[in-house]
Scaffold this motif. Structure first.
Motif, mmCIF file in Angstrom:
data_model
loop_
_atom_site.group_PDB
_atom_site.id
_atom_site.type_symbol
_atom_site.label_atom_id
_atom_site.label_comp_id
_atom_site.label_asym_id
_atom_site.label_seq_id
_atom_site.Cartn_x
_atom_site.Cartn_y
_atom_site.Cartn_z
ATOM 1 N N ALA A 56 0.987 -1.312 -0.128
ATOM 2 C CA ALA A 56 -0.040 -0.045 -0.044
ATOM 3 C C ALA A 56 0.960 1.238 -0.215
ATOM 4 O O ALA A 56 2.081 1.183 0.625
ATOM 5 C CB ALA A 56 -0.848 0.162 1.211
ATOM 6 N N GLY A 57 0.485 2.252 -0.484
ATOM 7 C CA GLY A 57 1.225 3.634 -0.577
ATOM 8 C C GLY A 57 0.323 4.546 -1.153
ATOM 9 O O GLY A 57 -0.798 4.585 -1.787
ATOM 10 N N HIS A 58 0.942 5.751 -1.370
ATOM 11 C CA HIS A 58 0.299 7.129 -2.027
ATOM 12 C C HIS A 58 0.258 6.669 -3.525
ATOM 13 O O HIS A 58 1.188 6.189 -4.172
ATOM 14 C CB HIS A 58 1.170 8.244 -1.811
ATOM 15 C CG HIS A 58 0.432 9.409 -2.178
ATOM 16 N ND1 HIS A 58 0.453 9.894 -3.516
ATOM 17 C CD2 HIS A 58 -0.457 10.408 -1.397
ATOM 18 C CE1 HIS A 58 -0.281 11.257 -3.483
ATOM 19 N NE2 HIS A 58 -0.854 11.199 -2.201
ATOM 20 N N TYR A 59 -0.661 7.070 -4.091
ATOM 21 C CA TYR A 59 -1.241 6.708 -5.509
ATOM 22 C C TYR A 59 0.058 7.240 -6.493
ATOM 23 O O TYR A 59 0.274 6.536 -7.481
ATOM 24 C CB TYR A 59 -2.607 6.957 -5.913
ATOM 25 C CG TYR A 59 -2.877 8.504 -5.990
ATOM 26 C CD1 TYR A 59 -2.404 9.243 -6.985
ATOM 27 C CD2 TYR A 59 -3.240 9.239 -4.572
ATOM 28 C CE1 TYR A 59 -2.782 10.603 -6.986
ATOM 29 C CE2 TYR A 59 -3.389 10.558 -4.797
ATOM 30 C CZ TYR A 59 -2.971 11.553 -6.099
ATOM 31 O OH TYR A 59 -3.427 12.642 -6.002
ATOM 32 N N LEU A 60 0.524 8.300 -6.059
ATOM 33 C CA LEU A 60 1.244 9.234 -6.848
ATOM 34 C C LEU A 60 2.780 8.386 -6.994
ATOM 35 O O LEU A 60 3.507 8.708 -8.202
ATOM 36 C CB LEU A 60 1.485 10.407 -6.423
ATOM 37 C CG LEU A 60 2.396 11.605 -7.419
ATOM 38 C CD1 LEU A 60 1.436 11.987 -8.363
ATOM 39 C CD2 LEU A 60 2.524 12.945 -6.789
ATOM 40 N N GLY B 60 -3.680 5.230 -1.776
ATOM 41 C CA GLY B 60 -4.210 6.320 -0.883
ATOM 42 C C GLY B 60 -3.662 7.652 -1.157
ATOM 43 O O GLY B 60 -2.456 7.654 -1.881
ATOM 44 N N PHE B 61 -4.040 8.941 -0.896
ATOM 45 C CA PHE B 61 -5.514 8.898 -0.301
ATOM 46 C C PHE B 61 -6.285 9.451 -1.261
ATOM 47 O O PHE B 61 -6.139 10.731 -1.597
ATOM 48 C CB PHE B 61 -5.435 9.656 1.385
ATOM 49 C CG PHE B 61 -4.521 8.991 2.194
ATOM 50 C CD1 PHE B 61 -5.141 8.053 2.787
ATOM 51 C CD2 PHE B 61 -3.195 9.456 2.425
ATOM 52 C CE1 PHE B 61 -4.486 7.391 3.756
ATOM 53 C CE2 PHE B 61 -2.543 8.764 3.561
ATOM 54 C CZ PHE B 61 -3.312 7.796 4.205
ATOM 55 N N ILE B 62 -7.352 8.844 -1.582
ATOM 56 C CA ILE B 62 -7.908 9.165 -2.691
ATOM 57 C C ILE B 62 -9.297 9.968 -2.217
ATOM 58 O O ILE B 62 -9.730 9.713 -1.237
ATOM 59 C CB ILE B 62 -8.453 7.941 -3.454
ATOM 60 C CG1 ILE B 62 -7.477 7.151 -3.762
ATOM 61 C CG2 ILE B 62 -9.419 8.234 -4.871
ATOM 62 C CD1 ILE B 62 -6.505 7.479 -4.693
ATOM 63 N N GLY B 63 -9.533 11.033 -2.643
ATOM 64 C CA GLY B 63 -10.796 12.212 -2.305
ATOM 65 C C GLY B 63 -11.503 12.561 -3.501
ATOM 66 O O GLY B 63 -12.645 13.264 -3.091
ATOM 67 N N SER B 64 -11.345 12.054 -4.599
ATOM 68 C CA SER B 64 -12.518 12.635 -5.708
ATOM 69 C C SER B 64 -12.542 11.534 -6.592
ATOM 70 O O SER B 64 -12.119 10.431 -6.892
ATOM 71 C CB SER B 64 -11.470 13.837 -6.585
ATOM 72 O OG SER B 64 -10.360 13.294 -7.302
ATOM 73 N N ARG B 65 -13.842 11.869 -7.378
ATOM 74 C CA ARG B 65 -14.283 10.677 -8.532
ATOM 75 C C ARG B 65 -13.306 10.514 -9.592
ATOM 76 O O ARG B 65 -13.138 9.141 -9.692
ATOM 77 C CB ARG B 65 -15.647 11.584 -9.217
ATOM 78 C CG ARG B 65 -16.221 10.546 -10.225
ATOM 79 C CD ARG B 65 -17.236 11.525 -10.941
ATOM 80 N NE ARG B 65 -17.667 10.935 -12.118
ATOM 81 C CZ ARG B 65 -18.716 10.108 -12.335
ATOM 82 N NH1 ARG B 65 -19.589 9.956 -11.376
ATOM 83 N NH2 ARG B 65 -18.944 9.622 -13.570
ATOM 84 N N ASN B 66 -12.483 11.552 -10.274
ATOM 85 C CA ASN B 66 -11.868 11.106 -11.126
ATOM 86 C C ASN B 66 -10.532 10.495 -10.441
ATOM 87 O O ASN B 66 -9.903 9.513 -11.333
ATOM 88 C CB ASN B 66 -11.165 12.401 -11.908
ATOM 89 C CG ASN B 66 -12.526 13.040 -12.679
ATOM 90 O OD1 ASN B 66 -12.957 12.381 -13.227
ATOM 91 N ND2 ASN B 66 -12.285 14.605 -12.704
ATOM 92 N N SER B 67 -10.150 10.675 -9.488
ATOM 93 C CA SER B 67 -9.084 10.106 -8.748
ATOM 94 C C SER B 67 -9.359 8.457 -8.524
ATOM 95 O O SER B 67 -8.518 7.459 -8.600
ATOM 96 C CB SER B 67 -8.423 10.704 -7.677
ATOM 97 O OG SER B 67 -7.962 12.188 -7.720
#
Length: 277
Positions: free
Chosen positions: A212-216, A236-243
């Motif tokens: 696991a880790g940051h999507y970027l 993580g950490f996802i916060g939007s529809r597009n992401s």
């Protein structure tokens, strides 16, 4: 000016970079994942649904809200009190959340609960949410004075649950997994920060369940490498529809978010009406 530079810490720089990336990816449209991916999505509420004002992180109220909103699972943090009782709390010290400074490992469980009744025991979490939510427990790096005894406590607490199916164990310091001897390697998920390559190699070498880790910082090639080895990836950490759609299209198994309820609502809407924007 000098004072301002002192406050411009590496942690602040990290937050600014992540926030900038979040804004960019939130604005960049992504194709709608297929219906199967939408239905199988596993949203993980990071420390529960909290704002640390009305609802505090890692509390029953935060986790109750996640359960009510229909998310797949919750992520929470394990720490130990002075008398070796496992509790759910992120920091070593209570000051950030409660404005009163007490070190978790220097106080007994009864004293801690007396001072801060909102801090749950691990037993409370397992009894209340086991088999209702998928449990993602992050083991914090700290000294284990009696590792065999402490591992035995965890084994007893998780005895009614099935590893991998009902829960996973996470850590930023995967060496601590060596203390845990009652689950298969596939129940362990090491978590990366800026050491994604090394964590990836460790997971492959140890046959862990994935990473696991940051999507970027998790590349498409890394997704393929772990998929080829039957390992899963959580981002993580996802916060939007597009992401969210970007990560589902890339094959993320778990979506960690501080906005899990919002993402779950987006998923439900997309399943119900896939043509809606």
């Amino acid at each position: 000016m000098i004072h301002g530079l002192k406050e411009f810490t590496p942690e602040l720089i990290e937050r600014i970079l992540c926030k900038t990336a979040d804004i960019f990816f939130s604005l960049y449209p992504r194709p709608l994942p297929d219906r199967k991916r939408l239905l199988e999505s596993k949203i993980i509420s990071h420390r529960g649904e909290h704002d640390n004002r009305i609802i505090l992180e890692n509390t029953l109220k935060a986790f109750d809200t996640a359960l009510e909103k229909g998310v797949f699972g919750i992520e929470f943090d394990l720490r130990w009190t002075k008398d070796l009782k496992p509790i759910v709390f992120h920091d070593k010290n209570t000051k950030r959340l409660f404005k009163k400074s007490i070190n978790i490992n220097e106080t007994t469980f009864s004293d801690l609960k007396s001072a801060f009744p909102d801090i749950p025991s691990l037993a409370e979490i397992i009894i209340r949410y086991g088999k209702k939510l998928h449990l993602m427990m992050e083991i914090k790096e700290e000294f284990y004075p009696e590792p065999v005894y402490q591992a035995g406590i965890l084994k007893d607490l998780f005895s009614a649950l099935e590893p991998v199916k009902d829960y996973h164990l996470l850590s930023l310091s995967p060496g601590i997994f060596s203390i845990i001897d009652f689950v298969p390697e596939t129940a362990f998920i090491p978590v990366a920060r800026f050491n994604t390559g090394r964590i990836s190699e460790t997971a492959l070498e140890k046959n862990y369940g994935g990473i696991a880790g940051h999507y970027l910082l998790i590349s498409d090639s890394m997704f393929k490498k772990h998929a080829d080895n039957n390992q899963k990836i959580g981002t993580g950490f996802i916060g939007s529809r597009n992401s969210l759609f970007r990560e589902l299209n890339r094959g993320a198994e778990w979506i960690f978010s501080n906005d899990a309820a919002k993402l779950q609502a987006i998923l439900s809407a997309a399943v119900k009406n896939p043509t809606a924007k």
